[in-house]
Design a protein around this motif. Structure first.
Motif, PDB file in Angstrom:
ATOM      1  N   ARG A 205     -15.659 -44.717 -27.349  1.00  0.00           N
ATOM      2  CA  ARG A 205     -14.864 -45.771 -26.711  1.00  0.00           C
ATOM      3  C   ARG A 205     -14.241 -46.692 -27.757  1.00  0.00           C
ATOM      4  O   ARG A 205     -13.067 -47.070 -27.656  1.00  0.00           O
ATOM      5  CB  ARG A 205     -15.765 -46.564 -25.771  1.00  0.00           C
ATOM      6  CG  ARG A 205     -15.059 -47.556 -24.886  1.00  0.00           C
ATOM      7  CD  ARG A 205     -16.069 -48.330 -24.063  1.00  0.00           C
ATOM      8  NE  ARG A 205     -15.432 -49.296 -23.184  1.00  0.00           N
ATOM      9  CZ  ARG A 205     -16.026 -50.380 -22.711  1.00  0.00           C
ATOM     10  NH1 ARG A 205     -17.286 -50.631 -23.039  1.00  0.00           N
ATOM     11  NH2 ARG A 205     -15.376 -51.209 -21.911  1.00  0.00           N
ATOM     12  N   TYR A 206     -15.002 -47.055 -28.780  1.00  0.00           N
ATOM     13  CA  TYR A 206     -14.477 -47.905 -29.844  1.00  0.00           C
ATOM     14  C   TYR A 206     -13.385 -47.181 -30.636  1.00  0.00           C
ATOM     15  O   TYR A 206     -12.392 -47.797 -31.035  1.00  0.00           O
ATOM     16  CB  TYR A 206     -15.603 -48.329 -30.779  1.00  0.00           C
ATOM     17  CG  TYR A 206     -16.415 -49.515 -30.309  1.00  0.00           C
ATOM     18  CD1 TYR A 206     -15.960 -50.350 -29.288  1.00  0.00           C
ATOM     19  CD2 TYR A 206     -17.645 -49.812 -30.883  1.00  0.00           C
ATOM     20  CE1 TYR A 206     -16.707 -51.434 -28.862  1.00  0.00           C
ATOM     21  CE2 TYR A 206     -18.400 -50.916 -30.472  1.00  0.00           C
ATOM     22  CZ  TYR A 206     -17.926 -51.717 -29.468  1.00  0.00           C
ATOM     23  OH  TYR A 206     -18.658 -52.807 -29.052  1.00  0.00           O
ATOM     24  N   GLY A 209     -10.408 -47.311 -28.510  1.00  0.00           N
ATOM     25  CA  GLY A 209      -9.952 -48.696 -28.412  1.00  0.00           C
ATOM     26  C   GLY A 209      -9.176 -49.154 -29.625  1.00  0.00           C
ATOM     27  O   GLY A 209      -8.168 -49.855 -29.503  1.00  0.00           O
ATOM     28  N   ARG A 214      -6.747 -51.758 -27.370  1.00  0.00           N
ATOM     29  CA  ARG A 214      -7.486 -52.385 -26.281  1.00  0.00           C
ATOM     30  C   ARG A 214      -8.721 -51.533 -26.037  1.00  0.00           C
ATOM     31  O   ARG A 214      -8.717 -50.327 -26.292  1.00  0.00           O
ATOM     32  CB  ARG A 214      -6.660 -52.480 -24.989  1.00  0.00           C
ATOM     33  CG  ARG A 214      -6.275 -51.112 -24.437  1.00  0.00           C
ATOM     34  CD  ARG A 214      -5.493 -51.181 -23.142  1.00  0.00           C
ATOM     35  NE  ARG A 214      -5.121 -49.843 -22.707  1.00  0.00           N
ATOM     36  CZ  ARG A 214      -5.898 -49.044 -21.987  1.00  0.00           C
ATOM     37  NH1 ARG A 214      -7.087 -49.457 -21.592  1.00  0.00           N
ATOM     38  NH2 ARG A 214      -5.493 -47.833 -21.641  1.00  0.00           N
ATOM     39  N   LEU A 215      -9.766 -52.141 -25.558  1.00  0.00           N
ATOM     40  CA  LEU A 215     -10.985 -51.396 -25.271  1.00  0.00           C
ATOM     41  C   LEU A 215     -10.862 -50.776 -23.886  1.00  0.00           C
ATOM     42  O   LEU A 215     -10.763 -51.488 -22.888  1.00  0.00           O
ATOM     43  CB  LEU A 215     -12.190 -52.338 -25.322  1.00  0.00           C
ATOM     44  CG  LEU A 215     -13.566 -51.674 -25.300  1.00  0.00           C
ATOM     45  CD1 LEU A 215     -13.733 -50.749 -26.496  1.00  0.00           C
ATOM     46  CD2 LEU A 215     -14.657 -52.720 -25.283  1.00  0.00           C
ATOM     47  N   PRO A 216     -10.844 -49.446 -23.783  1.00  0.00           N
ATOM     48  CA  PRO A 216     -10.661 -48.825 -22.468  1.00  0.00           C
ATOM     49  C   PRO A 216     -11.881 -49.051 -21.575  1.00  0.00           C
ATOM     50  O   PRO A 216     -13.017 -49.090 -22.043  1.00  0.00           O
ATOM     51  CB  PRO A 216     -10.483 -47.335 -22.803  1.00  0.00           C
ATOM     52  CG  PRO A 216     -11.217 -47.153 -24.086  1.00  0.00           C
ATOM     53  CD  PRO A 216     -11.024 -48.435 -24.850  1.00  0.00           C
ATOM     54  N   GLY A 256      -9.138 -54.635 -20.470  1.00  0.00           N
ATOM     55  CA  GLY A 256      -9.253 -53.201 -20.299  1.00  0.00           C
ATOM     56  C   GLY A 256      -8.193 -52.614 -19.397  1.00  0.00           C
ATOM     57  O   GLY A 256      -8.139 -51.410 -19.188  1.00  0.00           O
ATOM     58  N   PHE A 297     -14.187 -56.265 -30.763  1.00  0.00           N
ATOM     59  CA  PHE A 297     -13.833 -55.991 -29.379  1.00  0.00           C
ATOM     60  C   PHE A 297     -14.349 -57.047 -28.405  1.00  0.00           C
ATOM     61  O   PHE A 297     -14.099 -56.950 -27.201  1.00  0.00           O
ATOM     62  CB  PHE A 297     -14.345 -54.602 -28.975  1.00  0.00           C
ATOM     63  CG  PHE A 297     -13.496 -53.486 -29.532  1.00  0.00           C
ATOM     64  CD1 PHE A 297     -12.211 -53.286 -29.087  1.00  0.00           C
ATOM     65  CD2 PHE A 297     -13.999 -52.645 -30.512  1.00  0.00           C
ATOM     66  CE1 PHE A 297     -11.421 -52.259 -29.601  1.00  0.00           C
ATOM     67  CE2 PHE A 297     -13.236 -51.617 -31.027  1.00  0.00           C
ATOM     68  CZ  PHE A 297     -11.938 -51.420 -30.576  1.00  0.00           C
TER      69      PHE A 297
END
Length: 461
Positions: A205-206, A209, A214-216, A256, A297
């Motif tokens: 994820r990071y 992101g 952006r962090l999904p 998100g 984040f």
């Protein structure tokens, strides 16, 4: 959605309690409401005081009234409302709920399947093509083979394009929709605990992101468990499809949410990070990098400009200490070649640094901005010296409050733009760390800095 059933608290398996599980997919809320009857003579001896002396349970087993099984995971005991000598209502917050799973020890998993929402374009793995013409109207789905990477000796992550079905109930509807997704599957040779799978998911994820700025959000998770297979030797077993995980992780932040214009501001896509060997470098650096990413984040959403500034400053300081040096002797050796620079040497090793036995914040910031003489950006309204000093003064004002220091800080109007500049500075070093060309990264950062400074000038008019 409300699911009624009976629930068993660990350590008290002989007793089950009726309760309702409230689940909201949109809010990612998973709340169990139990009603526990109480006998007057047992109230102070073997009743509620024993049952809920713990504030957290790893699992709570549920059997729904329709016969289905649901295992709640990471359960926190919340408020209790007692009607003396009648019953007690207890609220329990769960982070995950596993459909079809019964409690067992050890609780381990074979795979986790993740959906991070709008990452189709970032993946480069599929697209819908418009093939309309007068004779053969229609669409075609162009897609590539799944892409896999090794996370470690036990784990592999696979990115797979998936075409969903029609969203309409019948083929004669005036409106039909097709959904395409990227399924991300974590597969393990040896079964792992759920925390391991979630930690691995966060690493992916990071990575996404950072690429898409952006962090999904985690839109969905499914799991595979050893019990969900046919009988027989392991090598001959057929495993059933992955089962859904109910999420009680809380409502997703605004940051998100996908916006169409963001696709033009990706730092990289999946094919690009693959081509530079970035995934392997990310995996090798991740454990040391994770505290930096956690801070990075945390910025966005409802976080104030002041809090965002402190997080970014801490992230930059932590990055320098972990990936360059935290020893003054090593730092001196790293900057020796720049002694002849009349502009940068006073910043890299000024008089205030000479009087300290450790590396001070001002020196760390100067080193990150200098970036081996590439200098990723130039502050729009300050010299580098004034800008770095103002960063230090602002941080010190927030962390060591003194009203007289306020005049030395960035204003509240400047701070959001300064935060974005700090993000770009950290972006530069993160992108270089995972293998992207330093000159290309600098070019992209400078372009964004110039755009930001234009927006700032428009803002202050």
């Amino acid at each position: 959605m409300v699911l009624s059933g009976s629930w068993v608290i660990p350590g008290h398996e002989k007793t089950s309690y009726n309760g309702k599980l409230h689940y909201s997919k949109e809010e990612k809320g998973l709340v169990l409401e139990l009603e526990i009857p109480e006998e007057p003579e047992s109230y102070f001896t073997n009743g509620l005081m024993i049952h809920f002396e713990k504030s957290w349970y790893k699992v709570i087993q549920g059997t729904l009234f329709n016969g289905g099984h649901l295992l709640l995971y990471d359960c926190v005991i919340g408020p209790k409302n007692t009607r003396l000598f009648q019953y007690t209502t207890v609220i329990i917050y769960a982070t995950y709920g596993f459909w079809g799973l019964e409690q067992e020890e050890p609780l381990v998993f074979k795979a986790a399947q993740l959906n991070f929402g709008e990452i189709v374009e970032w993946s480069g793995l599929c697209r819908l093509e418009d093939n309309f013409d007068s004779k053969n109207p229609g669409y075609s789905w162009e897609h590539q083979e799944p892409v896999s990477f090794a996370l470690n000796d036990n784990a592999t992550v696979k990115f797979s394009p998936v075409l969903g079905g029609w969203s309409s109930d019948n083929v004669f509807s005036t409106r039909c929709e097709i959904r395409q997704d990227i399924d991300i599957t974590l597969e393990y040779k040896e079964d792992v605990e759920w925390e391991t799978a979630i930690n691995d998911a966060q690493a992916i994820r990071y990575l996404i992101g950072l690429g898409i700025n952006r962090l999904p959000n985690i839109e969905g998770i499914k799991y595979k468990h050893g019990n969900m297979s046919s009988d027989g030797p392991v090598e001959d077993r057929v495993y059933y499809p992955a089962f859904e995980v109910l999420l009680g992780t809380g409502k997703d932040p605004v940051s998100g949410t996908f916006r169409k214009d963001e696709r033009f501001h990706y730092w990289y896509t999946l094919p690009q990070v693959r081509d530079v060997g970035g995934f392997e470098k990310w995996v090798a650096s991740y454990q040391k990098l994770k505290p930096v990413l956690d801070l990075y984040f945390s910025v966005g959403g409802a976080l104030s400009a002041d809090a965002a500034f402190l997080s970014l400053m801490q992230a930059l300081e932590t990055f320098h200490a972990r990936f360059f040096t935290d020893k003054l002797s090593e730092y001196k050796n790293m900057i020796t070649a720049y002694q002849g620079s009349t502009t940068w040497w006073p910043l890299l090793f000024g008089s205030d640094q000479q009087n300290h036995k450790g590396i001070i914040l001002k020196s760390r910031l100067a080193y990150l901005m200098f970036a081996d003489e590439r200098v990723p950006f130039y502050p729009g309204t300050y010299s580098h010296e004034a800008y770095i000093q103002k960063l230090v003064d602002t941080r010190n004002y927030f962390t060591h409050y003194d009203e007289s220091k306020e005049q030395l800080t960035f204003t509240q109007e400047e701070l959001p733009f300064v935060n974005q500049e700090l993000e770009y500075l950290l972006d530069y070093h993160l992108l270089v760390l995972i293998g992207f060309n330093k000159d290309e990264v600098r070019k992209n950062v400078v372009e964004r800095m110039n755009e930001l400074q234009v927006n700032y000038q428009l803002w202050i008019r």
